[in-house]
Design a protein around this motif. Structure first.
Motif, short mmCIF file in Angstrom:
data_model
loop_
_atom_site.label_atom_id
_atom_site.label_comp_id
_atom_site.label_asym_id
_atom_site.label_seq_id
_atom_site.Cartn_x
_atom_site.Cartn_y
_atom_site.Cartn_z
N ASP A 1 0.83 -1.21 0.00
CA ASP A 1 0.00 0.00 0.00
C ASP A 1 0.86 1.26 0.00
O ASP A 1 1.99 1.26 0.50
N SER A 2 0.30 2.33 -0.53
CA SER A 2 0.99 3.62 -0.57
C SER A 2 0.27 4.61 0.33
O SER A 2 -0.96 4.78 0.25
N THR B 1 -6.35 0.31 -10.78
CA THR B 1 -5.54 0.58 -9.61
C THR B 1 -4.09 0.19 -9.87
O THR B 1 -3.79 -0.53 -10.83
N ASN B 2 -3.20 0.63 -8.98
CA ASN B 2 -1.79 0.25 -9.12
C ASN B 2 -1.62 -1.27 -9.11
O ASN B 2 -0.84 -1.83 -9.88
N GLN C 1 -0.40 -6.35 -12.04
CA GLN C 1 -0.76 -7.70 -12.47
C GLN C 1 -0.85 -7.80 -13.99
O GLN C 1 -0.33 -8.74 -14.59
N ARG C 2 -1.45 -6.82 -14.62
CA ARG C 2 -1.61 -6.83 -16.08
C ARG C 2 -0.27 -6.76 -16.81
O ARG C 2 -0.08 -7.41 -17.84
N THR D 1 7.24 -0.77 -8.72
CA THR D 1 7.59 -0.25 -10.04
C THR D 1 6.45 0.56 -10.62
O THR D 1 6.66 1.63 -11.21
N VAL D 2 5.23 0.08 -10.45
CA VAL D 2 4.06 0.81 -10.94
C VAL D 2 3.93 2.14 -10.20
O VAL D 2 3.65 3.18 -10.81
N GLU D 3 4.13 2.12 -8.88
CA GLU D 3 4.07 3.36 -8.10
C GLU D 3 5.10 4.36 -8.62
O GLU D 3 4.81 5.56 -8.72
N SER D 4 6.28 3.87 -8.93
CA SER D 4 7.34 4.74 -9.44
C SER D 4 6.95 5.33 -10.79
O SER D 4 7.14 6.52 -11.05
#
Length: 207
Positions: A62-63, A162-163, A168-169, A176-179
């Motif tokens: 979580d962020s 969502t992130n 997952q996709r 990495t997605v958050e970045s």
């Protein structure tokens, strides 16, 4: 003497213990609550109504950025200092765009957090010196400079995913997605999902 009621939020017990000991060096600092997860953070912040929240950005998958609007909606609104390992300009930009008042790296000298707390509680904004210099040198990038991966992430964000769903996709880690998300906001000069959607539509990623 002025005193500040402080809430510490980090998912590592040893980090919270170290922060408590560090802040005890300043008689104005009174640590009155701790949180190890975002749900606990919401609950304790609502109950305690602290003057200051010192928090990490990452809580497992979580962020903390996702709960900042809720934390800042409390009355009175707390000051927030981020204490994190993320030294990427994009993370710092997104944090400030989300409403934080200070950004300190965990690798910084111990007294830097105390300076940040004092600065923020005096009504100013604090950012790590070296990171602040890099933020000043950086600029928003034209959309045509985005990498193929950044375009993929932007398209999925704009479509409402969502992130975690994007990770997952695209078979990426959540971090990495958050970045990528933080980088897109910094590079495109956007501060909200609506602006990301507009940017995605502008460059033809949405119909």
């Amino acid at each position: 003497m002025t005193s500040w009621r402080i809430l510490l939020a980090d998912d590592h017990l040893v980090v919270r213990a170290g922060l408590r000991a560090l802040l005890a060096a300043d008689p104005r600092c009174r640590v009155e609550g701790e949180a190890a997860g975002l749900d606990e953070l919401r609950t304790v912040a609502h109950r305690l109504r602290p003057d200051l929240i010192v928090l990490d950005l990452s809580f497992g998958a979580d962020s903390a950025l996702d709960v900042l609007p809720e934390l800042l909606a409390n009355e009175p609104s707390p000051r927030i200092v981020v204490l994190t390992m993320h030294d990427d300009v994009s993370f710092a930009r997104e944090a400030f765009a989300s409403g934080v008042h200070g950004y300190v790296l965990k690798e910084a000298a111990a007294d830097e957090l105390l300076r940040a707390v004092e600065t923020v509680m005096a009504g100013s904004v604090y950012v790590d010196t070296e990171l602040g210099a890099r933020m000043a040198r950086s600029r928003a990038a034209p959309a045509d400079e985005l990498s193929p991966r950044e375009r993929e992430v932007l398209a999925l964000l704009a479509a409402g995913h969502t992130n975690a769903e994007i990770a997952q996709r695209l078979s990426l880690s959540l971090r990495t997605v958050e970045s990528h998300r933080a980088g897109l906001r910094a590079r495109l000069g956007t501060t909200s999902r609506a602006e990301l959607v507009a940017a995605a539509r502008r460059i033809g990623l949405l119909q």
